[in-house]
Write a protein that holds these residues in place. Structure first.
Motif, mmCIF file in Angstrom:
data_model
loop_
_atom_site.group_PDB
_atom_site.id
_atom_site.type_symbol
_atom_site.label_atom_id
_atom_site.label_comp_id
_atom_site.label_asym_id
_atom_site.label_seq_id
_atom_site.Cartn_x
_atom_site.Cartn_y
_atom_site.Cartn_z
ATOM 1 N N GLU A 109 -1.339 -4.333 -16.191
ATOM 2 C CA GLU A 109 -0.284 -3.906 -15.258
ATOM 3 C C GLU A 109 -0.453 -2.429 -14.911
ATOM 4 N N LYS A 110 -0.787 -1.616 -15.920
ATOM 5 C CA LYS A 110 -1.011 -0.189 -15.673
ATOM 6 C C LYS A 110 -2.232 0.009 -14.765
ATOM 7 N N PHE A 111 -3.255 -0.814 -14.998
ATOM 8 C CA PHE A 111 -4.448 -0.739 -14.146
ATOM 9 C C PHE A 111 -4.091 -1.061 -12.698
ATOM 10 N N VAL A 112 -3.305 -2.118 -12.497
ATOM 11 C CA VAL A 112 -2.903 -2.523 -11.148
ATOM 12 C C VAL A 112 -2.117 -1.400 -10.476
ATOM 13 N N ASP A 113 -1.200 -0.770 -11.236
ATOM 14 C CA ASP A 113 -0.413 0.332 -10.671
ATOM 15 C C ASP A 113 -1.326 1.455 -10.185
ATOM 16 N N ALA A 114 -2.297 1.836 -11.028
ATOM 17 C CA ALA A 114 -3.203 2.931 -10.671
ATOM 18 C C ALA A 114 -4.100 2.539 -9.507
ATOM 19 N N GLN A 115 -4.588 1.291 -9.512
ATOM 20 C CA GLN A 115 -5.491 0.845 -8.454
ATOM 21 C C GLN A 115 -4.769 0.763 -7.114
ATOM 22 N N GLU A 116 -3.545 0.262 -7.139
ATOM 23 C CA GLU A 116 -2.770 0.177 -5.900
ATOM 24 C C GLU A 116 -2.477 1.567 -5.346
ATOM 25 N N ALA A 117 -2.148 2.501 -6.238
ATOM 26 C CA ALA A 117 -1.890 3.875 -5.793
ATOM 27 C C ALA A 117 -3.169 4.489 -5.229
ATOM 28 N N ALA A 118 -4.313 4.209 -5.884
ATOM 29 C CA ALA A 118 -5.591 4.726 -5.395
ATOM 30 C C ALA A 118 -5.915 4.125 -4.034
ATOM 31 N N ASP A 119 -5.667 2.830 -3.888
ATOM 32 C CA ASP A 119 -5.945 2.164 -2.600
ATOM 33 C C ASP A 119 -5.069 2.741 -1.491
ATOM 34 N N ARG A 120 -3.805 3.025 -1.833
ATOM 35 C CA ARG A 120 -2.908 3.586 -0.810
ATOM 36 C C ARG A 120 -3.394 4.971 -0.382
ATOM 37 N N HIS A 121 -3.831 5.778 -1.348
ATOM 38 C CA HIS A 121 -4.341 7.104 -1.006
ATOM 39 C C HIS A 121 -5.628 6.985 -0.188
ATOM 40 N N HIS A 122 -6.444 5.982 -0.510
ATOM 41 C CA HIS A 122 -7.672 5.793 0.261
ATOM 42 C C HIS A 122 -7.338 5.396 1.700
ATOM 43 N N GLU A 123 -6.386 4.479 1.845
ATOM 44 C CA GLU A 123 -5.979 4.059 3.195
ATOM 45 C C GLU A 123 -5.447 5.245 3.998
ATOM 46 N N ASP A 124 -4.642 6.083 3.352
ATOM 47 C CA ASP A 124 -4.110 7.261 4.044
ATOM 48 C C ASP A 124 -5.231 8.245 4.362
ATOM 49 N N PHE A 125 -6.206 8.373 3.441
ATOM 50 C CA PHE A 125 -7.356 9.240 3.697
ATOM 51 C C PHE A 125 -8.118 8.759 4.920
ATOM 52 N N VAL A 126 -8.311 7.439 5.007
ATOM 53 C CA VAL A 126 -9.012 6.859 6.157
ATOM 54 C C VAL A 126 -8.222 7.112 7.442
ATOM 55 N N ARG A 127 -6.898 6.997 7.363
ATOM 56 C CA ARG A 127 -6.056 7.257 8.551
ATOM 57 C C ARG A 127 -6.206 8.696 9.007
ATOM 58 N N VAL A 128 -6.214 9.624 8.062
ATOM 59 C CA VAL A 128 -6.371 11.036 8.425
ATOM 60 C C VAL A 128 -7.753 11.265 9.022
ATOM 61 N N GLN A 129 -8.792 10.666 8.414
ATOM 62 C CA GLN A 129 -10.146 10.812 8.932
ATOM 63 C C GLN A 129 -10.239 10.280 10.366
ATOM 64 N N LYS A 130 -9.579 9.161 10.592
ATOM 65 C CA LYS A 130 -9.568 8.584 11.934
ATOM 66 C C LYS A 130 -8.888 9.533 12.914
ATOM 67 N N ARG A 131 -7.768 10.100 12.479
ATOM 68 C CA ARG A 131 -7.037 11.058 13.332
ATOM 69 C C ARG A 131 -7.890 12.290 13.625
ATOM 70 N N LEU A 132 -8.620 12.744 12.603
ATOM 71 C CA LEU A 132 -9.478 13.921 12.805
ATOM 72 C C LEU A 132 -10.603 13.607 13.781
ATOM 73 N N ARG A 133 -11.152 12.396 13.690
ATOM 74 C CA ARG A 133 -12.197 12.007 14.645
ATOM 75 C C ARG A 133 -11.631 11.963 16.066
ATOM 76 N N GLU A 134 -10.405 11.456 16.188
ATOM 77 C CA GLU A 134 -9.763 11.426 17.508
ATOM 78 C C GLU A 134 -9.584 12.845 18.038
ATOM 79 N N MET A 135 -9.156 13.738 17.139
ATOM 80 C CA MET A 135 -8.960 15.124 17.562
ATOM 81 C C MET A 135 -10.289 15.762 17.931
ATOM 82 N N ASP A 136 -11.348 15.455 17.156
ATOM 83 C CA ASP A 136 -12.677 15.996 17.479
ATOM 84 C C ASP A 136 -13.150 15.478 18.832
#
Length: 296
Positions: A220-247
């Motif tokens: 359960e602790k692993f799932v919590d950490a993995q889900e949080a990591a996945d959410r941060h990765h998804e947000d990182f990808v969103r920011v990267q996409k936004r930066l590419r749009e801005m570029d």
């Protein structure tokens, strides 16, 4: 047990951040999201390793319990075999002892006194005869009693001499009973050993359950950490996409500026060229502009 995730270290990204933050701010946020994602992935990996370690221990305990179960069952089979042999031998011994009783009845050995008892009584009577002063009548009665006892003794000895088969059967019955007792002892020993393996099996299963519960908590602790990591990765990808749009927008804007400047330079060069054709004198800068525009 692993500590809960420190929510204060998480990086939160909103739609407003994507729409309104500057490029520099978004680049900084992308770095924060990436670093937090990596930390959470590391945390998830460590928790998964702990979970897998505990699951392996669970399997070891289950295997241990199974070994005790197999040994218990094997011993119980031996218990049943020894019980069977014990019961068969006891039944045979009972038959032999019944035969002994039958032979005794046939020889009337169950009636009357034993040889030792008769000998003792004779000795007592003889001692009385030798040590006491008796009347002639009393002494005659005493002698008759002694003779009667001696006759009984001889009769008893004679019957015993005829009881050779009885003694053989009696001895055989005792031997069979002794063998039955040996099997009974084995039944007791093997049953105790089987019970010990049963107790160890139960203990191993209980330990396996406890370890499995702990492994489930780590999962359960692993799932919590993995889900949080996945959410941060998804947000990182969103920011990267936004930066590419801005570029891309910046590049489009630069391209537009270049085209606009090129158009302006072309118009200026054409005007200079027209002035040149009209006979005006051109300076060095004007000549360079014409050359750059390909008009020279």
């Amino acid at each position: 047990m692993a500590e809960s995730i420190d929510e204060s270290k998480n990086v939160e990204l909103t739609d407003d951040d994507l729409a309104n933050k500057s490029k520099g701010q978004l680049i900084k946020m992308a770095g924060q999201l990436r670093d937090r994602r990596n930390d959470l992935n590391q945390m998830a990996s460590e928790r998964a390793s702990k979970r897998d370690e505990l699951n392996a221990k669970t399997r070891e305990k289950v295997d241990e319990a199974q070994e005790h179960r197999e040994k218990r069952d094997e011993l119980n089979e031996q218990v049943q075999e020894h019980k069977k042999q014990r019961n068969e031998l006891n039944a045979k011994a009972n038959e032999l002892f019944d035969k002994v009783d039958g032979l005794k009845d046939d020889l009337e050995l169950n009636d009357g006194k034993s040889v030792d008892e008769l000998k003792e009584e004779i000795e007592d009577l003889e001692f009385k005869q030798q040590t006491q002063v008796l009347s002639t009548e009393d002494e005659r009665e005493l002698i008759e009693k002694i003779e009667t006892k001696r006759e009984q003794l001889e009769e008893r000895k004679s019957k015993l001499d005829q009881s050779g088969d009885l003694e053989d059967v009696k001895e055989k019955a005792k031997e069979v009973r002794a063998k039955a007792s040996e099997h009974h002892q084995k039944v007791t020993e093997l049953a105790d050993e089987a019970q010990e393996h049963h107790n160890q099996m139960i203990q191993a299963y209980r330990e396996a359950d406890d370890i499995r519960d702990e492994a489930d908590e780590w999962h359960e602790k692993f799932v919590d950490a993995q889900e949080a990591a996945d959410r941060h990765h998804e947000d990182f990808v969103r920011v990267q996409k936004r930066l590419r749009e801005m570029d891309k927008k910046e590049e489009q804007s630069r391209e537009q500026n270049r085209e606009q400047k090129a158009e302006e330079a072309k118009r200026e060069a054409e005007e200079i060229y027209q002035s040149f054709k009209d006979g005006e004198t051109l300076d060095t800068e004007d000549l360079m502009k014409l050359q750059k525009a390909g008009l020279l």
